[in-house]
Design a protein around this motif. Structure first.
Motif, PDB file in Angstrom:
ATOM      1  N   LEU A 144      40.259  36.143  32.104  1.00  0.00           N
ATOM      2  CA  LEU A 144      40.267  34.903  32.882  1.00  0.00           C
ATOM      3  C   LEU A 144      38.851  34.470  33.254  1.00  0.00           C
ATOM      4  O   LEU A 144      38.536  33.282  33.266  1.00  0.00           O
ATOM      5  CB  LEU A 144      41.097  35.091  34.157  1.00  0.00           C
ATOM      6  CG  LEU A 144      42.613  35.247  33.971  1.00  0.00           C
ATOM      7  CD1 LEU A 144      43.283  35.534  35.304  1.00  0.00           C
ATOM      8  CD2 LEU A 144      43.208  33.987  33.348  1.00  0.00           C
ATOM      9  N   ALA A 152      37.400  32.802  30.252  1.00  0.00           N
ATOM     10  CA  ALA A 152      38.066  31.541  29.927  1.00  0.00           C
ATOM     11  C   ALA A 152      37.741  30.440  30.935  1.00  0.00           C
ATOM     12  O   ALA A 152      37.626  29.271  30.566  1.00  0.00           O
ATOM     13  CB  ALA A 152      39.583  31.762  29.854  1.00  0.00           C
ATOM     14  N   GLN A 153      37.591  30.813  32.213  1.00  0.00           N
ATOM     15  CA  GLN A 153      37.398  29.809  33.262  1.00  0.00           C
ATOM     16  C   GLN A 153      35.976  29.796  33.829  1.00  0.00           C
ATOM     17  O   GLN A 153      35.708  29.099  34.808  1.00  0.00           O
ATOM     18  CB  GLN A 153      38.403  30.042  34.392  1.00  0.00           C
ATOM     19  CG  GLN A 153      39.851  29.958  33.934  1.00  0.00           C
ATOM     20  CD  GLN A 153      40.850  30.130  35.077  1.00  0.00           C
ATOM     21  OE1 GLN A 153      40.562  29.802  36.234  1.00  0.00           O
ATOM     22  NE2 GLN A 153      42.034  30.641  34.759  1.00  0.00           N
ATOM     23  N   GLU A 154      35.072  30.565  33.214  1.00  0.00           N
ATOM     24  CA  GLU A 154      33.663  30.639  33.642  1.00  0.00           C
ATOM     25  C   GLU A 154      33.536  31.026  35.118  1.00  0.00           C
ATOM     26  O   GLU A 154      32.752  30.454  35.875  1.00  0.00           O
ATOM     27  CB  GLU A 154      32.945  29.313  33.369  1.00  0.00           C
ATOM     28  CG  GLU A 154      32.869  28.950  31.892  1.00  0.00           C
ATOM     29  CD  GLU A 154      32.046  27.684  31.650  1.00  0.00           C
ATOM     30  OE1 GLU A 154      32.258  26.696  32.394  1.00  0.00           O
ATOM     31  OE2 GLU A 154      31.199  27.707  30.757  1.00  0.00           O
ATOM     32  N   LEU A 155      34.310  32.016  35.509  1.00  0.00           N
ATOM     33  CA  LEU A 155      34.246  32.537  36.866  1.00  0.00           C
ATOM     34  C   LEU A 155      33.343  33.766  36.899  1.00  0.00           C
ATOM     35  O   LEU A 155      33.266  34.520  35.925  1.00  0.00           O
ATOM     36  CB  LEU A 155      35.650  32.927  37.350  1.00  0.00           C
ATOM     37  CG  LEU A 155      36.699  31.814  37.382  1.00  0.00           C
ATOM     38  CD1 LEU A 155      38.089  32.398  37.620  1.00  0.00           C
ATOM     39  CD2 LEU A 155      36.363  30.785  38.442  1.00  0.00           C
ATOM     40  N   ARG A 164      31.390  27.325  40.423  1.00  0.00           N
ATOM     41  CA  ARG A 164      32.475  27.700  39.510  1.00  0.00           C
ATOM     42  C   ARG A 164      33.512  28.601  40.176  1.00  0.00           C
ATOM     43  O   ARG A 164      34.688  28.558  39.829  1.00  0.00           O
ATOM     44  CB  ARG A 164      31.885  28.409  38.291  1.00  0.00           C
ATOM     45  CG  ARG A 164      31.050  27.496  37.395  1.00  0.00           C
ATOM     46  CD  ARG A 164      30.403  28.288  36.282  1.00  0.00           C
ATOM     47  NE  ARG A 164      29.617  27.428  35.389  1.00  0.00           N
ATOM     48  CZ  ARG A 164      28.836  27.887  34.416  1.00  0.00           C
ATOM     49  NH1 ARG A 164      28.732  29.182  34.207  1.00  0.00           N
ATOM     50  NH2 ARG A 164      28.173  27.036  33.654  1.00  0.00           N
TER      51      ARG A 164
END
Length: 399
Positions: free
Chosen positions: A134, A137-140, A69
């Protein structure tokens, strides 16, 4: 709480991935401060900062899914470069959120490692909030710059290396922002040598860990030349470690840090940023506190904006008396300026700038005020130039 075993495990992971930087004595700084001073050159790391130690240790422990990810970090620069570089080396996506005030040299270097750089907010706290949004939201995976045990363990490898290189160290002086570096070093150093003293240094304009640990209420400023330790919120993990293992916290002002940057550049021929010079700044400010001790200083980073460096060098020359502004009053007749410059030249000073002022002065109309910016050898030399001008019949004073 993090232990020596965690830091030793980090050292094994980092072997061959980061530099075991030199830790050597500065005989000149030892003479100046009255302490035996050893410098740990973390500014020689590939990203010019110790921060890549923690970043590498954190990324190396991610699961396969987390690596797929990608990662995100917030940083004013050095942590960003450390995360970006080791993410690139491991083939991971890296998103870095940096405050808008971040020096351009750090932004561009971070981008050069393939990271996606976003400039957001005017403080680290604002950048962190955006990075966390973020990340969700972006699965980081969020890689915190200091409040993470894997980060602290990675930074702590600095302490292991220092005591391996110089076992006789009895005092370590370390810059403090969020506290990741000093926390790791303190855990390692106290476990290896319980008698060692660990002293933290914060910028007076950002005394947040000082306030938290000492229960003080010093105000926070808006900016500092030590932007690498300009942290608004102390870490929870790092505060607990500092309260347990760090013996004292000191504060240094902007002038102290500027002086230390110039001295390291001039004496050691090494370039450090403001945060990297904070330890030496503390020794210069409070020499009695460290006199007779065997002191290890961490030169944490060397990423400084060239324009800021130029200004710091020039201001340092002014403080040292090697750049001086002199006002000379003279009759406004042909040949006066030539006589003045001749006297200055014969006295061994070099003229940098000349400003010939007729209108904006309180002198009589037939007189002129001449402002000279001179390169000199120091305070005594300035005085000898002034005396030479007086002997030549001119009124002159340093401004």
């Amino acid at each position: 709480m993090i232990e020596l075993a965690d830091i030793q495990a980090a050292a094994a992971r980092l072997h061959g991935q980061v530099m075991d930087t030199p830790c050597v004595e500065s005989r000149t700084l030892s003479h100046i401060t009255g302490a035996q001073v050893f410098l740990k050159f973390e500014n020689l790391q590939f990203t010019a900062s110790f921060k890549e130690r923690g970043a590498c240790n954190k990324l190396a422990q991610l699961s396969d899914e987390e690596k797929r990810r990608g990662v995100i970090a917030m940083s004013a620069g050095n942590h960003a470069q450390g995360v970006a570089y080791h993410a690139q080396r491991l083939g991971l996506r890296a998103v870095i959120v940096m405050p808008r005030f971040t020096p351009g040299v750090k932004v561009e270097r971070t981008r050069s490692f393939g990271a996606e750089v976003l400039l957001h907010g005017d403080t680290l706290d604002e950048a962190r909030s955006h990075a966390l949004q973020l990340a969700a939201a972006q699965e980081l995976t969020f890689v915190h710059p200091y409040d993470d045990e894997a980060i602290v363990a990675g930074q702590g490898t600095v302490g292991i290396e220092m005591l391996r290189a110089v076992p006789q160290l009895d005092t370590l002086v370390v810059a403090v922002g969020g506290g990741g570096l000093i926390s790791g070093i303190a855990v390692a150093a106290k476990a290896i040598k319980p008698s060692i003293e660990v002293v933290g240094v914060q910028a007076l304009r950002f005394p947040n860990m000082f306030n938290a640990v000492k229960h003080a209420a010093l105000p926070q400023g808006a900016s500092t030349i030590a932007e690498g330790i300009a942290v608004g919120t102390p870490g929870h993990i790092t505060r607990a470690v500092i309260e347990r293992h760090v013996d004292d916290l000191l504060l240094v002002d902007e002038g102290d840090i500027e002086q230390a940057i110039v001295m390291l550049l001039e004496i050691e021929k090494t370039l450090v940023e403001g945060a990297g010079a904070a330890g030496l700044a503390a020794l210069l400010k409070e020499p009695g506190r460290f006199r007779g001790r065997t002191v290890g200083l961490v030169l944490g980073g060397g990423n400084i904006d060239p324009m800021l460096l130029a200004a710091i060098i020039e201001r340092g020359m002014v403080r040292a008396g090697r750049l001086a502004r002199v006002l000379v009053s003279a009759r406004d007749v042909p040949g006066s300026l030539a006589r003045i410059t001749a006297i200055v030249g014969e006295a061994g000073a070099n003229i940098d700038e000349v400003h010939h002022q007729r209108a904006f002065t309180l002198l009589a109309a037939q007189n002129v005020e001449i402002e000279l910016v001179l390169q000199t050898r120091g305070r005594d030399h300035i005085q000898s130039v002034l005396e030479a001008l007086h002997r030549g019949g001119f009124q002159a004073r340093e401004q």
